[in-house]
Design a protein around this motif. Sequence first.
Motif, short mmCIF file in Angstrom:
data_model
loop_
_atom_site.label_atom_id
_atom_site.label_comp_id
_atom_site.label_asym_id
_atom_site.label_seq_id
_atom_site.Cartn_x
_atom_site.Cartn_y
_atom_site.Cartn_z
N ASN A 189 1.29 -7.32 0.48
CA ASN A 189 1.53 -8.21 -0.33
C ASN A 189 0.62 -8.65 -1.10
OD1 ASN A 189 4.42 -10.39 -1.27
ND2 ASN A 189 3.71 -10.58 0.49
N THR A 190 -1.05 -7.88 -0.57
CA THR A 190 -1.96 -8.78 -1.21
C THR A 190 -2.93 -6.54 -1.97
OG1 THR A 190 -3.39 -10.07 -0.25
CG2 THR A 190 -4.88 -8.85 -0.69
N LEU A 191 -2.38 -6.00 -1.50
CA LEU A 191 -1.91 -4.75 -1.76
C LEU A 191 -1.56 -4.26 -2.52
CD1 LEU A 191 -4.41 -3.15 1.51
CD2 LEU A 191 -5.67 -3.93 -0.79
N TYR A 192 -0.38 -4.11 -2.78
CA TYR A 192 1.14 -3.32 -2.90
C TYR A 192 2.40 -4.39 -3.62
CZ TYR A 192 -1.68 -0.21 0.08
OH TYR A 192 -2.34 0.56 0.89
N ALA A 234 -4.32 9.12 -9.09
CA ALA A 234 -3.08 7.89 -8.49
C ALA A 234 -3.64 6.76 -8.32
CB ALA A 234 -2.52 9.24 -7.54
N LEU A 235 -4.90 7.52 -6.88
CA LEU A 235 -5.60 6.30 -6.73
C LEU A 235 -6.28 5.53 -7.81
CD1 LEU A 235 -7.54 4.78 -4.30
CD2 LEU A 235 -8.50 6.51 -4.51
N ALA A 236 -7.03 6.22 -8.87
CA ALA A 236 -6.92 5.06 -10.07
C ALA A 236 -6.28 4.54 -10.97
CB ALA A 236 -7.78 6.11 -10.94
N ILE A 237 -5.63 5.00 -11.23
CA ILE A 237 -4.08 3.72 -11.49
C ILE A 237 -3.85 2.32 -10.58
CG2 ILE A 237 -2.27 3.99 -12.43
CD1 ILE A 237 -2.19 7.15 -13.10
N MET A 238 -3.43 3.40 -9.36
CA MET A 238 -3.28 1.95 -8.30
C MET A 238 -4.40 1.34 -8.70
SD MET A 238 -1.45 3.36 -5.23
CE MET A 238 -1.11 2.41 -4.60
N ASN A 239 -6.15 1.33 -8.40
CA ASN A 239 -6.87 0.44 -8.17
C ASN A 239 -7.50 -0.52 -9.54
OD1 ASN A 239 -9.62 -0.19 -6.67
ND2 ASN A 239 -10.37 0.82 -9.12
N ASP A 240 -6.88 0.01 -10.74
CA ASP A 240 -7.10 -0.44 -12.60
C ASP A 240 -5.84 -1.44 -11.96
OD1 ASP A 240 -9.44 0.84 -12.79
OD2 ASP A 240 -7.88 2.83 -14.14
N HIS A 241 -4.62 -1.48 -11.77
CA HIS A 241 -3.88 -2.32 -12.07
C HIS A 241 -3.78 -3.05 -11.05
CE1 HIS A 241 -2.87 0.13 -15.11
NE2 HIS A 241 -2.43 -0.20 -15.64
N PRO A 247 -6.80 -5.60 -8.86
CA PRO A 247 -8.71 -6.00 -8.10
C PRO A 247 -8.45 -5.53 -6.79
CG PRO A 247 -8.01 -7.24 -10.03
CD PRO A 247 -6.78 -6.07 -9.47
N ALA A 248 -7.30 -5.60 -5.64
CA ALA A 248 -7.20 -6.42 -4.38
C ALA A 248 -7.53 -4.70 -3.73
CB ALA A 248 -6.91 -6.44 -3.24
N LEU A 249 -7.39 -4.15 -4.66
CA LEU A 249 -7.69 -2.57 -4.10
C LEU A 249 -9.07 -1.92 -4.32
CD1 LEU A 249 -4.38 -1.09 -4.92
CD2 LEU A 249 -5.15 -1.11 -2.92
N ASN A 250 -9.63 -2.45 -4.62
CA ASN A 250 -11.38 -2.22 -5.34
C ASN A 250 -12.05 -1.80 -4.46
OD1 ASN A 250 -11.88 -3.97 -8.20
ND2 ASN A 250 -10.35 -2.27 -7.77
N ASP A 251 -12.16 -2.93 -3.14
CA ASP A 251 -12.76 -2.02 -1.66
C ASP A 251 -12.30 -1.17 -1.44
OD1 ASP A 251 -14.70 -4.43 -2.61
OD2 ASP A 251 -13.67 -6.05 -0.68
N LYS A 252 -11.45 -0.72 -1.02
CA LYS A 252 -10.69 -0.41 -0.31
C LYS A 252 -10.63 1.73 -1.15
CE LYS A 252 -5.82 2.08 1.63
NZ LYS A 252 -7.15 2.17 3.03
N THR A 253 -10.59 1.46 -2.04
CA THR A 253 -11.16 2.58 -3.51
C THR A 253 -12.49 2.59 -3.34
OG1 THR A 253 -9.09 1.91 -5.18
CG2 THR A 253 -11.01 3.29 -5.52
#
Length: 279
Positions: A102-105, A195-202, A204-210
């Motif tokens: 839920n947090t990431l996706y 694709a990673l950039a789009i996911m990351n932009d939308h 913030p919880a993915l920032n550390d992973k990215t």
Amino acid sequence: MKEDNMTVSSQTKDKFKAYIDSHTGKELAEKKPREKIDTLAKATTAYMLMESGAKRYNENVIHRKAEKIKQTLDLDDLHEVEINAMLSSPAKLKKGVNHQLNTLYAPNDNIKDYVKKMKVLAENMPMEDNRSAQYNTMANCIKEVSEIDPAKTSRDRIIVKNYKLMQSIERNIQGKERVRRTNSGMECFNTALDALAIMNDHNPALNDKTNSIVDKINYTRGSERSNHKDHIDIKEFGAARSVEAKKARVQRAKERRLERTLDKDKLKKKQMERPTLGM
């Protein structure tokens, strides 16, 4: 995490449950940090395979998929307290896995803009026939996300689509961090970053992973400095870059066609100028 209405046989489900039971328990809190992460990855993989409707139980499959699932769920970034809690019981494992998903996706307030940008990427990414199976899988995942209708697609279904897309991105990047030697290879790699950039932009919880993914690329390339010619900055990727990349591909194709036409004209001219024997 169920995507379809597949059912797991009672016997298979019992095997998955037994595996999860053997990889959870309060005594695991005494293990070393690396052992706990590895155990958590395996238990998580078994849980997700069971929930997704795997028809067969195979311990080798669990072990093979564990590293990938560890990456996609960003288990390495969990605090020790969270790891200990997830390992303490099957119920806590389920709760922790669902929390990470839920947090990431999970979809958020800007889901429409997210889908819109994925649609731009889907329309502009390379789609020639000679792409690898891994790339084609990622391209299909991008297309599936781009076709999400927020009003008609369930939250769980969106989570599955996003999760699968991230996993396909990681597969396309892993082992290919060095600068690609061909335009084709570079385009595939850059599409994964778009694709990673789009996911990351939308989210913030993915920032550390990215950041972890990008840092590994730059470390492998020896391009940690921002002014290095091979340095990757994720902010430079996304839907807009894919549009410009397609324009560049089209232009290169035009130039190649023109070169072939000129070569044919030169050859024809030489043939016409070649002296012929009289009868």
